[in-house]
Design a protein around this motif. Structure first.
Motif, PDB file in Angstrom:
ATOM      1  N   SER A  70       0.913  -1.278   0.087  1.00 53.61           N
ATOM      2  CA  SER A  70       0.090   0.022   0.087  1.00 53.61           C
ATOM      3  C   SER A  70       0.951   1.098  -0.166  1.00 53.61           C
ATOM      4  O   SER A  70       0.400   2.157  -0.490  1.00 53.61           O
ATOM      5  CB  SER A  70      -0.822  -0.146   1.273  1.00 53.61           C
ATOM      6  OG  SER A  70      -1.890   1.289   1.094  1.00 53.61           O
ATOM      7  N   ARG A  77       0.456   6.703   6.045  1.00 52.50           N
ATOM      8  CA  ARG A  77      -0.103   6.021   6.851  1.00 52.50           C
ATOM      9  C   ARG A  77       0.572   5.696   8.045  1.00 52.50           C
ATOM     10  O   ARG A  77       1.902   5.696   8.181  1.00 52.50           O
ATOM     11  CB  ARG A  77      -0.523   4.689   5.983  1.00 52.50           C
ATOM     12  CG  ARG A  77      -1.401   4.948   5.072  1.00 52.50           C
ATOM     13  CD  ARG A  77      -2.588   5.466   5.134  1.00 52.50           C
ATOM     14  NE  ARG A  77      -3.841   5.385   4.152  1.00 52.50           N
ATOM     15  CZ  ARG A  77      -4.126   6.773   3.459  1.00 52.50           C
ATOM     16  NH1 ARG A  77      -3.461   7.739   3.788  1.00 52.50           N
ATOM     17  NH2 ARG A  77      -4.794   6.675   2.480  1.00 52.50           N
ATOM     18  N   ARG A 135      -2.016  -5.123  -2.284  1.00 52.43           N
ATOM     19  CA  ARG A 135      -0.952  -3.973  -1.498  1.00 52.43           C
ATOM     20  C   ARG A 135      -1.499  -3.997   0.085  1.00 52.43           C
ATOM     21  O   ARG A 135      -2.404  -3.252   0.323  1.00 52.43           O
ATOM     22  CB  ARG A 135      -1.623  -2.418  -2.107  1.00 52.43           C
ATOM     23  CG  ARG A 135      -1.069  -2.307  -3.548  1.00 52.43           C
ATOM     24  CD  ARG A 135      -1.318  -0.930  -3.736  1.00 52.43           C
ATOM     25  NE  ARG A 135      -0.745  -0.473  -5.340  1.00 52.43           N
ATOM     26  CZ  ARG A 135      -0.855   0.770  -5.803  1.00 52.43           C
ATOM     27  NH1 ARG A 135      -1.780   1.616  -5.285  1.00 52.43           N
ATOM     28  NH2 ARG A 135      -0.265   1.110  -6.902  1.00 52.43           N
ATOM     29  N   GLY A 148      -0.883  -3.385   3.916  1.00 51.98           N
ATOM     30  CA  GLY A 148      -0.052  -2.713   4.993  1.00 51.98           C
ATOM     31  C   GLY A 148       1.323  -3.330   5.262  1.00 51.98           C
ATOM     32  O   GLY A 148       1.730  -4.411   4.947  1.00 51.98           O
ATOM     33  N   ASP A 201      -6.444   0.132  -4.190  1.00 57.99           N
ATOM     34  CA  ASP A 201      -5.131   0.845  -4.031  1.00 57.99           C
ATOM     35  C   ASP A 201      -4.455   1.197  -2.749  1.00 57.99           C
ATOM     36  O   ASP A 201      -3.347   1.114  -2.700  1.00 57.99           O
ATOM     37  CB  ASP A 201      -5.436   2.369  -4.793  1.00 57.99           C
ATOM     38  CG  ASP A 201      -5.858   2.088  -6.330  1.00 57.99           C
ATOM     39  OD1 ASP A 201      -5.546   1.369  -6.832  1.00 57.99           O
ATOM     40  OD2 ASP A 201      -6.674   2.819  -6.608  1.00 57.99           O
ATOM     41  N   VAL A 202      -5.286   1.650  -1.628  1.00 58.26           N
ATOM     42  CA  VAL A 202      -4.567   2.298  -0.497  1.00 58.26           C
ATOM     43  C   VAL A 202      -5.194   1.947   0.700  1.00 58.26           C
ATOM     44  O   VAL A 202      -6.456   1.940   0.798  1.00 58.26           O
ATOM     45  CB  VAL A 202      -4.261   3.672  -0.551  1.00 58.26           C
ATOM     46  CG1 VAL A 202      -3.757   4.362   0.685  1.00 58.26           C
ATOM     47  CG2 VAL A 202      -3.418   4.277  -1.826  1.00 58.26           C
ATOM     48  N   ILE A 203      -4.712   1.364   1.725  1.00 57.12           N
ATOM     49  CA  ILE A 203      -5.477   1.227   2.915  1.00 57.12           C
ATOM     50  C   ILE A 203      -5.942   2.427   3.623  1.00 57.12           C
ATOM     51  O   ILE A 203      -5.227   3.424   3.138  1.00 57.12           O
ATOM     52  CB  ILE A 203      -4.377   0.244   4.092  1.00 57.12           C
ATOM     53  CG1 ILE A 203      -3.074   1.170   4.327  1.00 57.12           C
ATOM     54  CG2 ILE A 203      -4.046  -1.082   3.517  1.00 57.12           C
ATOM     55  CD1 ILE A 203      -2.187   0.482   5.380  1.00 57.12           C
ATOM     56  N   THR A 230      -5.124  -3.080  -7.964  1.00 53.72           N
ATOM     57  CA  THR A 230      -4.239  -3.044  -7.181  1.00 53.72           C
ATOM     58  C   THR A 230      -5.035  -2.873  -5.751  1.00 53.72           C
ATOM     59  O   THR A 230      -5.202  -1.851  -5.046  1.00 53.72           O
ATOM     60  CB  THR A 230      -3.374  -1.939  -7.184  1.00 53.72           C
ATOM     61  OG1 THR A 230      -3.691  -0.834  -7.241  1.00 53.72           O
ATOM     62  CG2 THR A 230      -2.313  -2.064  -8.220  1.00 53.72           C
ATOM     63  N   ALA A 275      -6.129  -3.093  -2.048  1.00 57.92           N
ATOM     64  CA  ALA A 275      -5.494  -3.016  -0.604  1.00 57.92           C
ATOM     65  C   ALA A 275      -5.949  -3.794   0.368  1.00 57.92           C
ATOM     66  O   ALA A 275      -7.284  -3.877   0.359  1.00 57.92           O
ATOM     67  CB  ALA A 275      -5.381  -1.320  -0.334  1.00 57.92           C
TER      68      ALA A 275
END
Length: 163
Positions: A46, A53, A91, A93, A109-111, A140, A142
């Motif tokens: 991520s 983060r 992705r 963490g 995509d992102v956490i 992607t 997450a």
């Protein structure tokens, strides 16, 4: 195919990682294309997309140490995007050795900002699901999960790196 290639978290390797994510992925992609295999699920991070983060100490110490590894992961993802494969780059963490649960957060995509940890069991379940059921094609996802405060502390993560 599922690729779980990765480098150790020791400081020496993180400061000068071997080209595992770049050259290794290139060779996997080439071999899969040559054999007509289309499905690939890999582990990214991520933190490839954002480094804002986790606690302050984590962002400044740990993510700074991961800079070169994250650069290789970015290049790996670009290589996958340019390939004809049906890929997924999961992705997570910060990974922690733990069994799968029934409640990880999974999204694009992102956490989420308040999460930092991903259980290895949850990541394995996501990779298997993607490979078997063609979920998250050319995406992607997450993955992370809230853990108790001790497991999410900067101190715990740094101690894991030094172990």
């Amino acid at each position: 195919m599922i690729s779980c290639l990765g480098v150790p978290n020791d400081p020496k390797t993180l400061l000068s990682p071997p080209p595992l994510y770049t050259k290794g992925t290139r060779r996997i992609v080439e071999a899969m294309e040559a054999e007509g295999v289309r499905r690939l699920a890999v582990i990214s991070a991520s933190f490839v997309a954002t480094t804002d983060r986790g606690p302050f100490l984590f962002r400044t110490a740990v993510l700074t140490a991961l800079h070169r590894v994250l650069e290789q992961m970015r290049e790996m993802e670009a290589m996958l995007r340019a390939s004809p494969l049906d890929w997924t780059a999961a992705r997570p963490g910060w990974l922690m050795e733990a069994e799968a649960t029934a409640d990880p957060w999974i999204g694009p995509d992102v956490i989420p900002e308040e999460l930092i940890r991903t259980r290895t069991g949850d990541l394995a379940a996501l990779l298997l699901d993607c490979a078997v059921h063609d979920h998250w094609l050319r995406q992607t996802p997450a993955i992370a999960r809230a853990e108790d405060d001790l497991k999410e502390s900067s101190t715990e993560v740094i101690l894991e790196m030094l172990a």
